[in-house]
Design a protein around this motif. Structure first.
Motif, mmCIF file in Angstrom:
data_model
loop_
_atom_site.group_PDB
_atom_site.id
_atom_site.type_symbol
_atom_site.label_atom_id
_atom_site.label_comp_id
_atom_site.label_asym_id
_atom_site.label_seq_id
_atom_site.Cartn_x
_atom_site.Cartn_y
_atom_site.Cartn_z
ATOM 1 N N ASN A 77 7.480 50.976 -19.981
ATOM 2 C CA ASN A 77 6.741 49.840 -20.742
ATOM 3 C C ASN A 77 7.293 49.904 -22.223
ATOM 4 N N ARG A 119 11.952 49.918 -18.738
ATOM 5 C CA ARG A 119 10.826 49.235 -18.075
ATOM 6 C C ARG A 119 9.892 49.859 -17.405
ATOM 7 N N ALA A 120 10.342 50.966 -17.078
ATOM 8 C CA ALA A 120 9.346 51.922 -16.090
ATOM 9 C C ALA A 120 8.481 52.664 -17.291
ATOM 10 N N ARG A 149 27.027 49.967 -8.803
ATOM 11 C CA ARG A 149 25.664 49.553 -8.781
ATOM 12 C C ARG A 149 25.514 49.142 -7.520
ATOM 13 N N GLU A 166 9.256 48.221 -23.876
ATOM 14 C CA GLU A 166 10.309 46.892 -24.081
ATOM 15 C C GLU A 166 9.910 46.549 -25.668
ATOM 16 N N ALA A 176 17.999 50.449 -19.231
ATOM 17 C CA ALA A 176 17.131 49.252 -18.995
ATOM 18 C C ALA A 176 16.035 49.729 -18.339
ATOM 19 N N ARG A 177 16.289 50.410 -16.899
ATOM 20 C CA ARG A 177 15.425 50.703 -16.145
ATOM 21 C C ARG A 177 14.333 51.490 -16.590
ATOM 22 N N VAL A 178 14.853 52.622 -17.142
ATOM 23 C CA VAL A 178 13.783 53.617 -17.890
ATOM 24 C C VAL A 178 13.015 52.909 -18.941
ATOM 25 N N SER A 205 22.151 50.466 -21.180
ATOM 26 C CA SER A 205 22.297 51.565 -20.009
ATOM 27 C C SER A 205 20.898 52.019 -19.447
#
Length: 583
Positions: A209, A206-207, A470, A211, A202-204, A200
């Motif tokens: 960094n 990656r934003a 989405r 991972e 994933a974008r945050v 849920s």
């Protein structure tokens, strides 16, 4: 786990027939060693080939009949287990739907998902295997012992020693592993929570960094689960070698005693082979029983976890009185009387001593800093939470007296987070009112400022929305959720910061269209923007859960420091003076 067995009540026939056919199969299997003994003692010893052929045909017949019984038992047990799983899932889902926000906050969605999926599957597998093997294995074990006594009493004493030892090992390991399997399932909850958060967010991730940090976190949770599974697996793994040692020890004793007794003429060679076959049957069945115990232990642990959720009764009691709109002029639409709210497990109150009165058809603006309690306040109106002190009154009656479904049917609520479901735009709008006409749907789209972008979509109202919307922008999702609430034609409309993704022009057009509705609903607008609530009939200013001020925009701008701070942070004083001069 016992209370879950009620979901087998519609499958009484299957729960009786499944073990019955398995026991029939076991009965035929118990005759096999006796047939083999006859083949050795009569056919082979007397070189009677016709007799050997006849006994072989008997063996084949026993095998075919046993196979038919086994398949029949499997069918009935699978049917009963699948029905049991379906019943538990439906009951669990329906029960979760009755939970208030308090229970959902306390339990957490990850553990509820685990119970709905993994735990129910384990319990279903346990029911299936119990119906097939739980009676068959003990029946064969004790049946083999009884048959051994019919062959030779002195040799059968070995069975009397072996079987209690095996039972001690099996049930001892079961008692040790049952609580451990519960811990394994709780670790599975943690892994699921981590996975859900990663998907849920994933974008945050990656934003920022993150991972590598999230991989490390997941590996840690997964390693904890793996270690717990390995630990309980090692204990469970002791079952097979220990049972093999004891049974093979019993076979050695049988061969020794049998050899001595054959030598003195008390036993025949065929009878010794029959006794060894019975011991081998016990070994095979106890191995099955060991695996059965592991599965049943898991199933019981999972069943208890499901049972614990089903035992949770929502603290919020349904009043039962249907909501009726009062026509009396002196009866307010909403009234808060010294209301306070403390969330479960919280150390301090989130709302303290709120008192205000809202007349029918008024528009109320609610503003305040982050964490000031704006959403908490409006969540009390549809009774998502109950006030811990004071009273919330709707149309003159304490909200706790109303039937919850009737109350919420008359309230349109647009949450902070715009949530849409997979399906067409029309299907999503009909969540507000299933029987709404196309004209009503189109009117709701027009008021919510959604009509223009809906008409630009392929298929318009039949446009397919993906999961969580989405394939829509943030503003489009917010406008559709507002339209969904408007389809209900509510008497009370709550917009909880639901226009944050809209530009100022669209936001202003939306508020103007809502004010022009012929139903004249009582509107609560929660917003961080002073412009969104500037023209409300009353503005409630919250500061750390307390009411810092209440009144019109002009009144608050004169005598409410908290409102002044918010307003002037968004509109410089020079612009404000100029607007007032032009106004």
């Amino acid at each position: 786990m016992k209370s879950l067995l009620v979901y087998l009540k519609d499958y009484k026939k299957e729960t009786i027939l499944a073990p019955l056919f398995k026991m029939l199969e076991a009965s035929f299997e118990l005759f096999v060693p006796l047939v083999m003994a006859a083949v050795i003692d009569v056919g082979i010893a007397g070189e009677d080939r016709p007799y050997i052929v006849k006994m072989c045909l008997v063996l084949i017949a026993l095998g075919i009949v046993g196979l038919v019984c086994s398949i029949t038992a499997q069918y009935f047990s699978a049917k009963a287990a699948a029905g049991f799983g379906t019943g538990v899932r439906h009951a669990l889902f329906a029960h979760i739907q009755s939970f208030t926000f308090t229970e959902m906050d306390t339990l957490g969605s990850s553990t509820l998902i685990t119970r709905m999926t993994s735990d129910v599957n384990q319990a279903q597998a346990g029911v299936n295997i119990v119906l097939r093997l739980f009676l068959r294995s003990p029946f064969i074990v004790f049946g083999a012992m009884v048959m051994a006594f019919t062959v030779d009493v002195k040799s059968a004493v070995i069975f009397v020693v072996v079987i209690p030892l095996l039972s001690l090992i099996i049930f001892g390991i079961m008692l040790i592993t049952m609580p451990l399997y519960r811990k394994v399932q709780s670790h599975l909850d943690s892994v699921l929570l981590t996975t859900r958060e990663n998907l849920s967010g994933a974008r945050v991730i990656r934003a920022f960094n993150k991972e590598d940090d999230e991989k490390e976190r997941f590996e840690k949770e997964n390693e904890t689960l793996t270690d717990a599974q390995k630990f309980v697996g090692r204990i469970s793994g002791l079952m097979n070698p220990l049972t093999y040692i004891i049974v093979n020890g019993g076979i050695i004793a049988l061969i020794y005693v049998g050899a001595v007794r054959v030598n003195i003429g008390d036993l025949t060679q065929g009878e010794v082979v029959a006794l060894i076959n019975y011991m081998s049957q016990i070994l095979v069945e106890l191995v099955k029983l060991a695996n059965l115990i592991i599965t049943v232990t898991k199933a019981v642990a999972c069943g208890n976890r499901i049972e614990n959720v089903l035992k949770i009764h929502p603290e919020m009691e349904n009043g039962g009185v249907p909501l009726e709109i009062s026509d009396a002029e002196d009866v307010p639409a909403v009234e808060f009387v010294d209301v306070s709210l403390t969330y479960k497990g919280a150390g301090a109150e989130s709302l303290t001593g709120l008192s205000f009165r809202v007349e029918k058809g008024q528009t109320i603006g609610i503003i305040g800093g982050t964490g000031s309690g704006k959403s908490s306040l409006v969540n009390l109106i549809p009774r998502f939470y109950d006030a811990t002190k004071g009273e919330v009154r709707i149309f003159g009656r304490n909200i706790k007296e109303y039937d919850i479904e009737s109350l919420r049917r008359d309230i349109g609520f647009v949450l902070q987070k715009a949530v849409l479901f997979k399906g067409t735009i029309e299907e999503n709008l009909r969540w507000g009112n299933e029987s709404a006409t196309m004209e009503e749907l189109e009117e709701a789209l027009e008021i919510s400022q959604s009509k223009e972008f809906v008409q630009s979509k392929v298929g318009q109202m039949e446009f397919q929305i993906e999961q969580s919307g989405r394939n829509l922008s943030g503003g489009q999702k917010q406008r559709l959720t507002i339209a969904r609430a408007l389809v209900r034609r509510p008497n009370i409309l709550i917009l909880d910061d639901s226009a944050s993704a809209l530009d100022f022009a669209t936001d202003a057009a939306l508020r103007s269209a809502i004010r022009g509705m012929k139903e004249k609903p009582t509107v609560f607008i929660v917003s961080q923007r002073a412009a969104s609530i500037r023209y409300a009939d009353q503005i409630i200013v919250l500061d750390d859960g307390e009411m810092a001020g209440i009144g019109t925009h002009t009144e608050l701008l004169k005598n409410c420091p908290a409102y002044q701070e918010i307003y002037y942070s968004q509109f410089p004083k020079e612009d404000t003076k100029e607007a007032q001069a032009n106004g």
